[in-house]
Design a protein around this motif. Structure first.
Motif, PDB file in Angstrom:
ATOM      1  N   LEU A   6      -7.524  49.726 -11.658  1.00  0.00           N
ATOM      2  CA  LEU A   6      -6.425  50.187 -10.813  1.00  0.00           C
ATOM      3  C   LEU A   6      -5.326  49.140 -10.678  1.00  0.00           C
ATOM      4  O   LEU A   6      -4.251  49.427 -10.172  1.00  0.00           O
ATOM      5  CB  LEU A   6      -6.955  50.574  -9.423  1.00  0.00           C
ATOM      6  CG  LEU A   6      -7.999  51.685  -9.420  1.00  0.00           C
ATOM      7  CD1 LEU A   6      -8.524  51.907  -8.010  1.00  0.00           C
ATOM      8  CD2 LEU A   6      -7.426  52.963  -9.994  1.00  0.00           C
ATOM      9  N   GLY A   7      -5.606  47.926 -11.094  1.00  0.00           N
ATOM     10  CA  GLY A   7      -4.641  46.843 -10.949  1.00  0.00           C
ATOM     11  C   GLY A   7      -3.790  46.667 -12.187  1.00  0.00           C
ATOM     12  O   GLY A   7      -3.921  47.407 -13.173  1.00  0.00           O
ATOM     13  N   PRO A   8      -2.909  45.695 -12.153  1.00  0.00           N
ATOM     14  CA  PRO A   8      -2.036  45.445 -13.302  1.00  0.00           C
ATOM     15  C   PRO A   8      -2.823  44.904 -14.500  1.00  0.00           C
ATOM     16  O   PRO A   8      -3.876  44.289 -14.338  1.00  0.00           O
ATOM     17  CB  PRO A   8      -1.051  44.398 -12.778  1.00  0.00           C
ATOM     18  CG  PRO A   8      -1.768  43.728 -11.655  1.00  0.00           C
ATOM     19  CD  PRO A   8      -2.685  44.760 -11.059  1.00  0.00           C
ATOM     20  N   GLU A   9      -2.288  45.156 -15.663  1.00  0.00           N
ATOM     21  CA  GLU A   9      -2.872  44.612 -16.881  1.00  0.00           C
ATOM     22  C   GLU A   9      -2.767  43.088 -16.861  1.00  0.00           C
ATOM     23  O   GLU A   9      -1.803  42.536 -16.311  1.00  0.00           O
ATOM     24  CB  GLU A   9      -2.125  45.143 -18.105  1.00  0.00           C
ATOM     25  CG  GLU A   9      -2.366  46.600 -18.387  1.00  0.00           C
ATOM     26  CD  GLU A   9      -3.792  46.867 -18.828  1.00  0.00           C
ATOM     27  OE1 GLU A   9      -4.341  46.109 -19.638  1.00  0.00           O
ATOM     28  OE2 GLU A   9      -4.353  47.860 -18.320  1.00  0.00           O
ATOM     29  N   PRO A  10      -3.711  42.394 -17.498  1.00  0.00           N
ATOM     30  CA  PRO A  10      -3.592  40.939 -17.609  1.00  0.00           C
ATOM     31  C   PRO A  10      -2.321  40.569 -18.381  1.00  0.00           C
ATOM     32  O   PRO A  10      -1.925  41.269 -19.305  1.00  0.00           O
ATOM     33  CB  PRO A  10      -4.824  40.536 -18.406  1.00  0.00           C
ATOM     34  CG  PRO A  10      -5.786  41.658 -18.228  1.00  0.00           C
ATOM     35  CD  PRO A  10      -4.941  42.901 -18.073  1.00  0.00           C
ATOM     36  N   THR A  11      -1.689  39.498 -17.980  1.00  0.00           N
ATOM     37  CA  THR A  11      -0.489  39.021 -18.661  1.00  0.00           C
ATOM     38  C   THR A  11      -0.894  37.955 -19.677  1.00  0.00           C
ATOM     39  O   THR A  11      -1.598  37.000 -19.338  1.00  0.00           O
ATOM     40  CB  THR A  11       0.520  38.439 -17.657  1.00  0.00           C
ATOM     41  OG1 THR A  11       0.845  39.455 -16.707  1.00  0.00           O
ATOM     42  CG2 THR A  11       1.792  37.984 -18.362  1.00  0.00           C
ATOM     43  N   GLY A  81       4.616  39.169 -10.449  1.00  0.00           N
ATOM     44  CA  GLY A  81       4.349  38.271  -9.329  1.00  0.00           C
ATOM     45  C   GLY A  81       2.919  38.334  -8.835  1.00  0.00           C
ATOM     46  O   GLY A  81       2.556  37.657  -7.879  1.00  0.00           O
ATOM     47  N   PHE A  82       2.091  39.141  -9.504  1.00  0.00           N
ATOM     48  CA  PHE A  82       0.677  39.227  -9.159  1.00  0.00           C
ATOM     49  C   PHE A  82      -0.059  39.788 -10.361  1.00  0.00           C
ATOM     50  O   PHE A  82       0.554  40.336 -11.276  1.00  0.00           O
ATOM     51  CB  PHE A  82       0.457  40.120  -7.927  1.00  0.00           C
ATOM     52  CG  PHE A  82       0.923  41.534  -8.114  1.00  0.00           C
ATOM     53  CD1 PHE A  82       0.045  42.512  -8.560  1.00  0.00           C
ATOM     54  CD2 PHE A  82       2.245  41.890  -7.888  1.00  0.00           C
ATOM     55  CE1 PHE A  82       0.474  43.812  -8.771  1.00  0.00           C
ATOM     56  CE2 PHE A  82       2.685  43.188  -8.084  1.00  0.00           C
ATOM     57  CZ  PHE A  82       1.800  44.159  -8.535  1.00  0.00           C
ATOM     58  N   GLY A  83      -1.356  39.631 -10.331  1.00  0.00           N
ATOM     59  CA  GLY A  83      -2.182  40.154 -11.407  1.00  0.00           C
ATOM     60  C   GLY A  83      -2.771  39.046 -12.253  1.00  0.00           C
ATOM     61  O   GLY A  83      -2.373  37.889 -12.159  1.00  0.00           O
ATOM     62  N   PRO A  84      -3.743  39.412 -13.080  1.00  0.00           N
ATOM     63  CA  PRO A  84      -4.474  38.413 -13.845  1.00  0.00           C
ATOM     64  C   PRO A  84      -3.632  37.721 -14.915  1.00  0.00           C
ATOM     65  O   PRO A  84      -2.819  38.333 -15.592  1.00  0.00           O
ATOM     66  CB  PRO A  84      -5.613  39.203 -14.474  1.00  0.00           C
ATOM     67  CG  PRO A  84      -5.311  40.638 -14.279  1.00  0.00           C
ATOM     68  CD  PRO A  84      -4.250  40.767 -13.249  1.00  0.00           C
TER      69      PRO A  84
END
Length: 136
Positions: A6-11, A81-84
């Protein structure tokens, strides 16, 4: 690292093959940073060396440079600004090492809010980065 569906994809930051090859072959990190000023790993290496030599203010400056250059690249790569930011991806390690060095230097000069912010940011990016850098 498990990914929250549910969170952002890793950058994942882009490769810097020329800069990485130069650093890996033993080229002085000052020369690598001068030729590739956007390469966070060179700045992180300079910061870590300065920390080891007791040059905390220089370490803080090197680390902040590597951190900001890495933030610029993270944003260009889609980070919001957030996420792995996975430690296992080598191009991310320069940014994460710079962040850890910034936190360490901040702690040494008594800048406790910056130290805590860096420590939290590093752990939120990837707990493996906090473990690998010792800033936990």
């Amino acid at each position: 690292m498990t990914h929250n569906l549910l969170g952002p994809e890793p950058t994942l930051l882009p490769e810097h093959t020329d800069a990485q090859a130069a650093l890996d072959s033993g080229t002085d990190p000052s020369a690598v940073a001068a030729e590739h000023p956007d390469y966070s790993e060179a700045w992180a290496t300079l910061a870590e060396r300065a920390l080891a030599d007791g040059e905390t203010v220089a370490a803080y400056a090197y680390a902040r440079t590597g951190y900001h250059r890495g933030l610029d690249q993270l944003r260009r790569a889609g980070w919001k600004g957030f996420g792995p930011v996975p430690w296992a991806h080598r191009p991310n390690q320069g940014f994460l090492r710079a962040l850890a060095a910034l936190g360490t230097a901040a702690g040494r000069i008594g800048e406790s809010e910056e130290y805590e912010r860096c420590k939290t940011f590093l752990a939120d990016s990837d707990p493996a980065a906090a473990e690998a850098t010792g800033l936990k």
